[in-house]
Design an enzyme around this catalytic site. Sequence first.
Site, mmCIF file in Angstrom:
data_model
loop_
_atom_site.group_PDB
_atom_site.id
_atom_site.type_symbol
_atom_site.label_atom_id
_atom_site.label_comp_id
_atom_site.label_asym_id
_atom_site.label_seq_id
_atom_site.Cartn_x
_atom_site.Cartn_y
_atom_site.Cartn_z
ATOM 1 N N GLU A 1 -15.969 -34.655 22.885
ATOM 2 C CA GLU A 1 -16.813 -33.550 23.373
ATOM 3 C C GLU A 1 -17.761 -34.086 24.436
ATOM 4 O OE1 GLU A 1 -17.071 -31.616 18.887
ATOM 5 O OE2 GLU A 1 -18.896 -31.689 20.084
ATOM 6 N N ASN A 18 -21.713 -33.472 25.751
ATOM 7 C CA ASN A 18 -22.998 -32.822 25.481
ATOM 8 C C ASN A 18 -23.814 -32.777 26.760
ATOM 9 O OD1 ASN A 18 -22.292 -32.712 22.753
ATOM 10 N ND2 ASN A 18 -23.043 -34.799 22.447
ATOM 11 N N GLU A 76 -18.676 -37.970 24.461
ATOM 12 C CA GLU A 76 -18.367 -38.487 23.126
ATOM 13 C C GLU A 76 -16.883 -38.848 23.047
ATOM 14 O OE1 GLU A 76 -19.261 -35.504 20.253
ATOM 15 O OE2 GLU A 76 -21.425 -35.863 20.290
ATOM 16 N N LYS A 95 -8.910 -27.318 15.360
ATOM 17 C CA LYS A 95 -10.311 -27.237 15.820
ATOM 18 C C LYS A 95 -10.594 -25.882 16.464
ATOM 19 C CE LYS A 95 -11.149 -32.140 16.670
ATOM 20 N NZ LYS A 95 -11.570 -33.165 17.661
ATOM 21 N N LYS A 114 -3.557 -34.406 17.273
ATOM 22 C CA LYS A 114 -3.095 -35.431 16.329
ATOM 23 C C LYS A 114 -4.336 -35.933 15.605
ATOM 24 C CE LYS A 114 -0.173 -38.317 14.522
ATOM 25 N NZ LYS A 114 0.625 -37.689 13.440
ATOM 26 N N LYS A 166 -14.502 -25.881 23.770
ATOM 27 C CA LYS A 166 -13.928 -27.221 23.556
ATOM 28 C C LYS A 166 -12.522 -27.370 24.122
ATOM 29 C CE LYS A 166 -17.762 -28.169 21.661
ATOM 30 N NZ LYS A 166 -18.795 -28.700 22.588
ATOM 31 N N LYS A 194 -25.946 -37.081 12.208
ATOM 32 C CA LYS A 194 -26.107 -38.526 12.440
ATOM 33 C C LYS A 194 -27.294 -39.044 11.635
ATOM 34 C CE LYS A 194 -24.162 -37.958 17.073
ATOM 35 N NZ LYS A 194 -24.458 -37.747 18.509
ATOM 36 N N ARG A 204 -32.989 -42.270 11.696
ATOM 37 C CA ARG A 204 -33.606 -40.940 11.715
ATOM 38 C C ARG A 204 -34.295 -40.729 10.357
ATOM 39 N NH1 ARG A 204 -29.713 -36.605 14.729
ATOM 40 N NH2 ARG A 204 -28.766 -37.975 16.302
ATOM 41 N N ARG A 234 -27.016 -32.234 27.235
ATOM 42 C CA ARG A 234 -28.461 -32.273 26.921
ATOM 43 C C ARG A 234 -28.878 -33.721 26.697
ATOM 44 N NH1 ARG A 234 -25.623 -31.458 22.237
ATOM 45 N NH2 ARG A 234 -26.107 -32.981 20.617
HETATM 46 C C1 MV4 Z 1 -11.493 -35.563 15.135
HETATM 47 C C2 MV4 Z 1 -11.345 -36.484 14.081
HETATM 48 C C3 MV4 Z 1 -10.095 -37.078 13.888
HETATM 49 N N1 MV4 Z 1 -9.056 -36.739 14.689
HETATM 50 N N2 MV4 Z 1 -10.442 -35.251 15.920
HETATM 51 C C4 MV4 Z 1 -15.985 -34.224 14.054
HETATM 52 C C5 MV4 Z 1 -16.927 -33.354 14.817
HETATM 53 C C6 MV4 Z 1 -16.420 -33.286 16.177
HETATM 54 N N3 MV4 Z 1 -17.258 -34.117 17.015
HETATM 55 C C7 MV4 Z 1 -15.031 -33.834 16.157
HETATM 56 N N4 MV4 Z 1 -14.898 -34.556 14.907
HETATM 57 C C8 MV4 Z 1 -13.757 -35.210 14.607
HETATM 58 N N5 MV4 Z 1 -12.685 -34.959 15.380
HETATM 59 C C9 MV4 Z 1 -9.245 -35.835 15.679
HETATM 60 N N6 MV4 Z 1 -8.187 -35.519 16.458
HETATM 61 C C10 MV4 Z 1 -12.464 -36.778 13.276
HETATM 62 C C11 MV4 Z 1 -13.649 -36.129 13.522
HETATM 63 C C12 MV4 Z 1 -14.753 -36.413 12.627
HETATM 64 C C13 MV4 Z 1 -15.876 -37.074 13.088
HETATM 65 C C14 MV4 Z 1 -15.979 -37.440 14.425
HETATM 66 C C15 MV4 Z 1 -17.132 -38.095 14.839
HETATM 67 C C16 MV4 Z 1 -18.153 -38.382 13.940
HETATM 68 C C17 MV4 Z 1 -18.045 -38.017 12.632
HETATM 69 C C18 MV4 Z 1 -16.922 -37.349 12.176
HETATM 70 C C19 MV4 Z 1 -16.813 -36.962 10.848
HETATM 71 C C20 MV4 Z 1 -15.696 -36.302 10.429
HETATM 72 C C21 MV4 Z 1 -14.659 -36.023 11.320
#
Ligand code: MV4
Length: 450
Positions: A288, A290, A275, A158, A201, A116, A237, A336, A292
Amino acid sequence: MFKKILIANRGEIALRVIRTCKEMGIKTVAVYSTADKESLHVRFADEAVCIGPAPSSESYLKIPHIIAAAEITNADAIHPGYGFLSENANFSKICKEHDIKFIGASHEMIEKMGDKATAKATMKAAGVPCVPGSEGILKDYPDCLKTAKKIGFPIMLKATAGGGGKGMRAVWSEDKLEAAWESARQEAKAGFGNDGMYMEKLIEEPRHIEIQIVGDQTGKACHLSERDCSVQRRHQKLTEETPSPFMTDELREKMGTAAIKAAEYIKYEGAGTVEFLVDKHRNFYFMEMNTRIQVEHPITEMVVDHDLIREQILVAAGVPISGKNYYPKLHSIECRINAEDPYNNFRPSPGKIVNLHTPGGHGVRLDTHVYSGYVIPPNYDSMVAKLITTAQTRQEAINKMKRALDEFVVEGVKTTIPFHRQLMDHPDYLAGNYTTKFMEDFVLQPEEEE
Ligand code: MV4
């Protein structure tokens, strides 16, 4: 064009790939575990090879068995679906070494996007908006503290080998930082064998909006607009929709352009998803990528009228994309349907479906592998069907979803149908006014007495 494709997956996505292969005149090979002997993808494929016992580690994740199945059936390509080996760089590499086309990303691409911090640095270099944060991996706790002070609380820690919320910690004040640093690193070390951490942040109450892209072998990419995937429970999801109720034409252009920039910078080949986190001011940030096909791909197919599995196969066969971008002409929602009990903390509910009536009618699509009498095995994820409704407007798509859910009868196992039916009555959902925090406040009403 490929003569025969082996589908290295099971359930609804295996059936989904077989359907498009048949329409393209491509022979299909199914692989199955002993638990899936009676599964529909085995019946619908032209050939089927048992690759091992029920546990995924002994079957659907067993690379030598899948390669052997491709060799003995003389398959010239493998479609991995989603999950299992779909983002396994080693599998992509081994397919290439065996001269079997992997219908997905190259192993270099999977590795690059799988780490990542590297993915983020790559996107930043490509000029894609990223969340302000550390320059790559944090060296040690002093570096972590210095970075947090520079960024300002709240921050998000992260794991670079994580994703999908694993190895992630939100930290709101300095006094909580060291404990979060230690626990996140331990979790990442245990979970991924890699405790590399980076910092961002924290974006408060973000939406999860992703852009579908397809890149061809010339390095050209196009986008097929967005999917709003903000309704999630523990990073799973539950329902997705396109267009996003939060989207504007201007934001769609900006995000689509950023996603294409990302794909073309890395010369991405195949179907992929970029994403983004979107804040309440409609600022968007790379989250991110993906490499796939995704579970929720059908809602995009319905609104742009394109078969994404077909696009994947054509690109893998070297056919260039048209270069056009695709915009939603309709509104589509996916629910789903999982074999889980929403009244008991969504715990899995495997077992025999003793009676099944599936919804139909105009604008209703059901992607499923189950049938009356089918036994849902306990060994795999609990998703049994994807109910997709499509209409001219969001409200009509919701009305259609309510009607389809009311029609959907599954007896013998518990399902999340009642949860989705209540979701479709929730005022914030109906107003399109939801973020990734929506499920934290959602309260399921008790089930009505039979
Ligand atoms: C974040 C965030 C807030 N701020 N990054 C969750 C999984 C991964 N895709 C990254 N995620 C998040 N990253 C920052 N800087 C909040 C989340 C997050 C989230 C993101 C997308 C869909 C659902 C989520 C549920 C909790 C936290």
